[in-house]
Write a protein that holds these residues in place. Structure first.
Motif, PDB file in Angstrom:
ATOM      1  N   GLY A  79       0.811  -1.209   0.000  1.00  0.00           N
ATOM      2  CA  GLY A  79       0.000   0.000   0.000  1.00  0.00           C
ATOM      3  C   GLY A  79       0.845   1.260   0.000  1.00  0.00           C
ATOM      4  N   LEU A  80       1.934   1.234   0.748  1.00  0.00           N
ATOM      5  CA  LEU A  80       2.819   2.402   0.773  1.00  0.00           C
ATOM      6  C   LEU A  80       3.512   2.604  -0.570  1.00  0.00           C
ATOM      7  CD1 LEU A  80       4.390   2.070   4.323  1.00  0.00           C
ATOM      8  CD2 LEU A  80       2.693   3.738   3.542  1.00  0.00           C
ATOM      9  N   TRP A  81       3.755   1.523  -1.296  1.00  0.00           N
ATOM     10  CA  TRP A  81       4.414   1.629  -2.600  1.00  0.00           C
ATOM     11  C   TRP A  81       3.499   2.291  -3.621  1.00  0.00           C
ATOM     12  CZ3 TRP A  81       7.764   2.333  -6.035  1.00  0.00           C
ATOM     13  CH2 TRP A  81       7.562   1.980  -7.352  1.00  0.00           C
ATOM     14  N   LEU A  82       2.186   2.139  -3.480  1.00  0.00           N
ATOM     15  CA  LEU A  82       1.264   2.704  -4.456  1.00  0.00           C
ATOM     16  C   LEU A  82       1.300   4.224  -4.487  1.00  0.00           C
ATOM     17  CD1 LEU A  82      -1.845   0.402  -3.987  1.00  0.00           C
ATOM     18  CD2 LEU A  82      -0.167   0.354  -5.825  1.00  0.00           C
ATOM     19  N   ILE A  83       1.617   4.847  -3.371  1.00  0.00           N
ATOM     20  CA  ILE A  83       1.631   6.312  -3.309  1.00  0.00           C
ATOM     21  C   ILE A  83       2.720   6.893  -4.212  1.00  0.00           C
ATOM     22  CG2 ILE A  83       1.848   8.315  -1.784  1.00  0.00           C
ATOM     23  CD1 ILE A  83       0.708   6.418   0.444  1.00  0.00           C
ATOM     24  N   PRO A  84       3.999   6.496  -4.085  1.00  0.00           N
ATOM     25  CA  PRO A  84       5.000   7.065  -5.000  1.00  0.00           C
ATOM     26  C   PRO A  84       4.793   6.625  -6.447  1.00  0.00           C
ATOM     27  CG  PRO A  84       6.026   5.492  -3.508  1.00  0.00           C
ATOM     28  CD  PRO A  84       4.626   5.672  -3.054  1.00  0.00           C
ATOM     29  N   MET A  85       4.212   5.443  -6.671  1.00  0.00           N
ATOM     30  CA  MET A  85       3.940   5.035  -8.045  1.00  0.00           C
ATOM     31  C   MET A  85       2.883   5.948  -8.660  1.00  0.00           C
ATOM     32  SD  MET A  85       3.184   1.293  -9.645  1.00  0.00           S
ATOM     33  CE  MET A  85       1.581   1.005  -8.963  1.00  0.00           C
ATOM     34  N   GLY A  86       1.875   6.327  -7.895  1.00  0.00           N
ATOM     35  CA  GLY A  86       0.871   7.265  -8.379  1.00  0.00           C
ATOM     36  C   GLY A  86       1.458   8.632  -8.660  1.00  0.00           C
ATOM     37  N   LEU A  89      -5.925   7.625  -8.575  1.00  0.00           N
ATOM     38  CA  LEU A  89      -6.495   6.400  -8.003  1.00  0.00           C
ATOM     39  C   LEU A  89      -5.447   5.631  -7.209  1.00  0.00           C
ATOM     40  CD1 LEU A  89      -9.010   4.572  -7.820  1.00  0.00           C
ATOM     41  CD2 LEU A  89      -8.186   3.439  -9.890  1.00  0.00           C
ATOM     42  N   LEU A  90      -4.222   5.584  -7.705  1.00  0.00           N
ATOM     43  CA  LEU A  90      -3.153   4.899  -6.981  1.00  0.00           C
ATOM     44  C   LEU A  90      -2.808   5.625  -5.679  1.00  0.00           C
ATOM     45  CD1 LEU A  90      -0.845   3.971  -9.979  1.00  0.00           C
ATOM     46  CD2 LEU A  90      -2.151   2.386  -8.563  1.00  0.00           C
ATOM     47  N   ILE A  91      -2.793   6.946  -5.719  1.00  0.00           N
ATOM     48  CA  ILE A  91      -2.470   7.725  -4.518  1.00  0.00           C
ATOM     49  C   ILE A  91      -3.559   7.561  -3.459  1.00  0.00           C
ATOM     50  CG2 ILE A  91      -2.206  10.082  -3.634  1.00  0.00           C
ATOM     51  CD1 ILE A  91      -0.766  10.730  -6.289  1.00  0.00           C
ATOM     52  N   VAL A  92      -4.807   7.522  -3.869  1.00  0.00           N
ATOM     53  CA  VAL A  92      -5.905   7.319  -2.917  1.00  0.00           C
ATOM     54  C   VAL A  92      -5.954   5.859  -2.454  1.00  0.00           C
ATOM     55  CG1 VAL A  92      -8.430   7.283  -2.716  1.00  0.00           C
ATOM     56  CG2 VAL A  92      -7.287   9.233  -3.761  1.00  0.00           C
ATOM     57  N   GLY A  93      -5.691   4.936  -3.372  1.00  0.00           N
ATOM     58  CA  GLY A  93      -5.764   3.526  -3.040  1.00  0.00           C
ATOM     59  C   GLY A  93      -4.677   3.063  -2.093  1.00  0.00           C
ATOM     60  N   GLY A  94      -3.527   3.717  -2.101  1.00  0.00           N
ATOM     61  CA  GLY A  94      -2.421   3.323  -1.227  1.00  0.00           C
ATOM     62  C   GLY A  94      -2.759   3.357   0.252  1.00  0.00           C
ATOM     63  N   GLN A 101     -16.100  -7.645   5.598  1.00  0.00           N
ATOM     64  CA  GLN A 101     -16.260  -7.172   4.227  1.00  0.00           C
ATOM     65  C   GLN A 101     -15.619  -5.809   4.014  1.00  0.00           C
ATOM     66  OE1 GLN A 101     -18.669  -7.776   6.403  1.00  0.00           O
ATOM     67  NE2 GLN A 101     -20.125  -6.092   6.477  1.00  0.00           N
ATOM     68  N   LEU A 102     -15.377  -5.066   5.079  1.00  0.00           N
ATOM     69  CA  LEU A 102     -14.748  -3.755   4.953  1.00  0.00           C
ATOM     70  C   LEU A 102     -13.315  -3.877   4.436  1.00  0.00           C
ATOM     71  CD1 LEU A 102     -15.017  -0.710   5.412  1.00  0.00           C
ATOM     72  CD2 LEU A 102     -14.186  -1.075   7.729  1.00  0.00           C
ATOM     73  N   THR A 103     -12.623  -4.928   4.811  1.00  0.00           N
ATOM     74  CA  THR A 103     -11.250  -5.138   4.347  1.00  0.00           C
ATOM     75  C   THR A 103     -11.214  -5.234   2.829  1.00  0.00           C
ATOM     76  OG1 THR A 103     -10.717  -6.271   6.394  1.00  0.00           O
ATOM     77  CG2 THR A 103      -9.237  -6.634   4.543  1.00  0.00           C
ATOM     78  N   PRO A 128     -10.016   0.188  -4.484  1.00  0.00           N
ATOM     79  CA  PRO A 128      -9.355   1.215  -5.297  1.00  0.00           C
ATOM     80  C   PRO A 128      -7.922   0.840  -5.677  1.00  0.00           C
ATOM     81  CG  PRO A 128     -10.477   2.236  -3.453  1.00  0.00           C
ATOM     82  CD  PRO A 128     -10.525   0.756  -3.226  1.00  0.00           C
ATOM     83  N   ALA A 129      -7.185   0.241  -4.764  1.00  0.00           N
ATOM     84  CA  ALA A 129      -5.812  -0.167  -5.061  1.00  0.00           C
ATOM     85  C   ALA A 129      -5.792  -1.259  -6.129  1.00  0.00           C
ATOM     86  CB  ALA A 129      -5.112  -0.643  -3.792  1.00  0.00           C
ATOM     87  N   SER A 130      -6.698  -2.206  -6.022  1.00  0.00           N
ATOM     88  CA  SER A 130      -6.763  -3.282  -7.003  1.00  0.00           C
ATOM     89  C   SER A 130      -7.159  -2.746  -8.369  1.00  0.00           C
ATOM     90  CB  SER A 130      -7.766  -4.342  -6.563  1.00  0.00           C
ATOM     91  OG  SER A 130      -7.366  -4.915  -5.349  1.00  0.00           O
TER      92      SER A 130
END
Length: 101
Positions: free
Chosen positions: A20-27, A43-48, A66-68, A74-76
């Protein structure tokens, strides 16, 4: 054997945090490059952070399993969109200028 099972589950939870932390810099890289849709970067920045939060919801809110899954959506979606962009469209680079003689 039970210890290995518990260790595996906890290591997957730790991996979820780092993914999840990796998605932020990728976005951010997607937004700065301008070679992919800006909505994908957002979407990647929000999904992270939501994906990181999904690692903690089974412990914080055990009554809402189900919340998990909802927090990971969004990340997926961003990851699959990124894969589709790279496989179908590719990264478009500008054509090199013809060398003048």
């Amino acid at each position: 054997m039970q210890t290995a099972y518990l260790l595996s589950g906890n290591l997957w939870a730790a991996g979820t945090i780092f993914f999840g932390l990796w998605l932020i810099p990728m976005g951010v890289c997607v937004l700065r490059s301008g070679r992919m849709p800006a909505m994908l970067g957002r979407l990647l920045i929000v999904g992270g952070p939501l994906y990181v939060l999904s690692a903690f919801t089974p412990h914080l809110l055990p009554g809402l399993p189900q919340l998990t899954g909802l927090l990971a959506l969004p990340a997926s979606a961003g990851e699959f969109w990124m894969i589709a962009c790279l496989l179908i469209r590719g990264v478009r680079t500008p054509a090199p200028a013809a060398a003048s003689a």
